[in-house]
Scaffold this motif. Structure first.
Motif, mmCIF file in Angstrom:
data_model
loop_
_atom_site.group_PDB
_atom_site.id
_atom_site.type_symbol
_atom_site.label_atom_id
_atom_site.label_comp_id
_atom_site.label_asym_id
_atom_site.label_seq_id
_atom_site.Cartn_x
_atom_site.Cartn_y
_atom_site.Cartn_z
ATOM 1 N N MET A 26 0.838 -1.176 0.000
ATOM 2 C CA MET A 26 0.000 0.000 0.000
ATOM 3 C C MET A 26 0.876 1.229 0.000
ATOM 4 N N LYS A 27 0.471 2.225 -0.766
ATOM 5 C CA LYS A 27 1.170 3.496 -0.799
ATOM 6 C C LYS A 27 0.197 4.577 -0.380
ATOM 7 N N ILE A 28 0.681 5.516 0.417
ATOM 8 C CA ILE A 28 -0.143 6.660 0.782
ATOM 9 C C ILE A 28 0.353 7.836 -0.041
ATOM 10 N N LYS A 29 -0.537 8.394 -0.849
ATOM 11 C CA LYS A 29 -0.192 9.544 -1.669
ATOM 12 C C LYS A 29 -0.666 10.798 -0.953
ATOM 13 N N GLU A 30 0.244 11.712 -0.727
ATOM 14 C CA GLU A 30 -0.097 12.968 -0.058
ATOM 15 C C GLU A 30 -0.873 13.881 -1.000
ATOM 16 N N ASN A 31 -1.713 14.715 -0.445
ATOM 17 C CA ASN A 31 -2.468 15.699 -1.213
ATOM 18 C C ASN A 31 -1.568 16.871 -1.558
ATOM 19 N N THR A 32 -1.462 17.168 -2.830
ATOM 20 C CA THR A 32 -0.683 18.325 -3.254
ATOM 21 C C THR A 32 -1.587 19.488 -3.601
ATOM 22 N N ASN A 83 -10.472 -11.281 -0.578
ATOM 23 C CA ASN A 83 -9.761 -11.108 -1.842
ATOM 24 C C ASN A 83 -10.072 -9.776 -2.520
ATOM 25 N N ALA A 84 -10.946 -8.991 -1.918
ATOM 26 C CA ALA A 84 -11.292 -7.685 -2.494
ATOM 27 C C ALA A 84 -10.070 -6.773 -2.479
ATOM 28 N N LYS A 85 -10.073 -5.831 -3.396
ATOM 29 C CA LYS A 85 -9.009 -4.814 -3.482
ATOM 30 C C LYS A 85 -9.681 -3.458 -3.518
ATOM 31 N N GLY A 86 -9.061 -2.468 -2.861
ATOM 32 C CA GLY A 86 -9.708 -1.172 -2.822
ATOM 33 C C GLY A 86 -8.786 0.017 -2.770
ATOM 34 N N LYS A 87 -9.374 1.144 -3.097
ATOM 35 C CA LYS A 87 -8.725 2.455 -3.040
ATOM 36 C C LYS A 87 -9.547 3.307 -2.094
ATOM 37 N N LEU A 88 -8.897 3.892 -1.083
ATOM 38 C CA LEU A 88 -9.562 4.764 -0.130
ATOM 39 C C LEU A 88 -9.060 6.184 -0.332
ATOM 40 N N VAL A 89 -9.987 7.120 -0.474
ATOM 41 C CA VAL A 89 -9.626 8.534 -0.618
ATOM 42 C C VAL A 89 -10.411 9.333 0.411
ATOM 43 N N ASP A 90 -9.709 10.216 1.108
ATOM 44 C CA ASP A 90 -10.362 11.077 2.088
ATOM 45 C C ASP A 90 -9.560 12.368 2.203
ATOM 46 N N LEU A 91 -10.238 13.416 2.603
ATOM 47 C CA LEU A 91 -9.627 14.725 2.798
ATOM 48 C C LEU A 91 -8.763 14.768 4.053
ATOM 49 N N ASP A 131 -2.141 -4.895 2.294
ATOM 50 C CA ASP A 131 -1.783 -5.101 0.883
ATOM 51 C C ASP A 131 -2.993 -5.079 -0.048
ATOM 52 N N ASN A 132 -4.191 -5.107 0.501
ATOM 53 C CA ASN A 132 -5.404 -5.107 -0.310
ATOM 54 C C ASN A 132 -5.878 -3.703 -0.669
ATOM 55 N N ILE A 133 -5.252 -2.687 -0.104
ATOM 56 C CA ILE A 133 -5.755 -1.327 -0.292
ATOM 57 C C ILE A 133 -4.641 -0.352 -0.650
ATOM 58 N N THR A 134 -5.077 0.758 -1.199
ATOM 59 C CA THR A 134 -4.225 1.921 -1.394
ATOM 60 C C THR A 134 -4.966 3.095 -0.784
ATOM 61 N N ILE A 135 -4.235 3.913 -0.050
ATOM 62 C CA ILE A 135 -4.828 5.060 0.618
ATOM 63 C C ILE A 135 -4.284 6.335 -0.007
ATOM 64 N N GLN A 136 -5.192 7.275 -0.260
ATOM 65 C CA GLN A 136 -4.789 8.561 -0.820
ATOM 66 C C GLN A 136 -5.504 9.686 -0.091
ATOM 67 N N GLN A 137 -4.745 10.606 0.453
ATOM 68 C CA GLN A 137 -5.319 11.798 1.080
ATOM 69 C C GLN A 137 -5.478 12.832 -0.016
ATOM 70 N N ASP A 138 -6.738 13.230 -0.265
ATOM 71 C CA ASP A 138 -7.004 14.166 -1.350
ATOM 72 C C ASP A 138 -8.405 14.739 -1.194
ATOM 73 N N ASN A 139 -8.677 15.773 -1.961
ATOM 74 C CA ASN A 139 -9.962 16.456 -1.952
ATOM 75 C C ASN A 139 -10.819 15.893 -3.091
ATOM 76 N N LEU A 140 -11.948 15.306 -2.772
ATOM 77 C CA LEU A 140 -12.817 14.708 -3.788
ATOM 78 C C LEU A 140 -13.302 15.734 -4.809
ATOM 79 N N ASP A 141 -13.424 16.999 -4.400
ATOM 80 C CA ASP A 141 -13.879 18.051 -5.319
ATOM 81 C C ASP A 141 -12.860 18.369 -6.398
#
Length: 176
Positions: A1-7, A83-91, A110-120
């Protein structure tokens, strides 16, 4: 899993601050009767009307959690469909930090990727290959253009997939 910072600098400081203070205790809602009832009903409907169907496909469940918070619903999916795989995005970085700890503790990291970001202002074109996009509870009330969020979620799922939105209702109002 990688956490992508909000730019993106176009975030909503009040929302970030609110959830910074709530993050560590957010999941205590699981102890409240109303939320246990609400979640049980929602889980049954979500599982029988969407998740069970997707799990039977050859690709399994590939989900996008828009406004994931502490990952309560994504974790619930993985508890039933490992066995599900997911992407989580939150502000909120604070909420996602709680989510990360929970996924690590359960062995689903290992089943998810997390990203901090603005949905808008999210670059939705970077996402594809999902058969489920969902957003539960208050998220739809925090975005600037709810219809645009729903349209963007619809664009990232495959034709046979689902977009599931749960918005606060009268009973939520009465509770609060």
């Amino acid at each position: 899993m990688k956490i992508k910072e909000n730019t993106n600098t176009n975030t909503v400081p009040e929302v970030i601050e609110y959830f910074r203070h709530k993050a560590e205790d957010y999941d205590l809602v699981d102890l409240q009767c109303y939320w246990r009832l609400s979640d049980a009903i929602l889980q049954h409907l979500f599982q029988t009307k969407v998740l069970d169907f997707l799990d039977k496909t050859s690709e399994g469940i590939r989900f996008f959690d828009a406004g994931a918070g502490t990952g309560r619903w994504s974790l619930n999916i993985l508890d039933h469909y490992s066995n599900a795989k997911g992407k989580l995005v939150d502000l909120s970085e604070s909420m996602l930090s709680v989510a990360e700890k929970k996924f690590r503790a359960k062995g689903f990291f290992d089943n998810i990727t997390i990203q901090q970001d603005n949905l808008d202002s999210l670059d939705w074109q970077q996402f594809n290959g999902f058969n489920l996009a969902f957003s539960f509870h208050n998220v739809i009330g925090f975005v600037e253009q709810p219809a645009r969020l729903i349209a963007n979620m619809a664009k990232i799922i495959e034709p046979s997939g689902y977009v599931v939105i749960l918005a606060p209702n009268l009973y939520h109002n009465v509770f609060f």
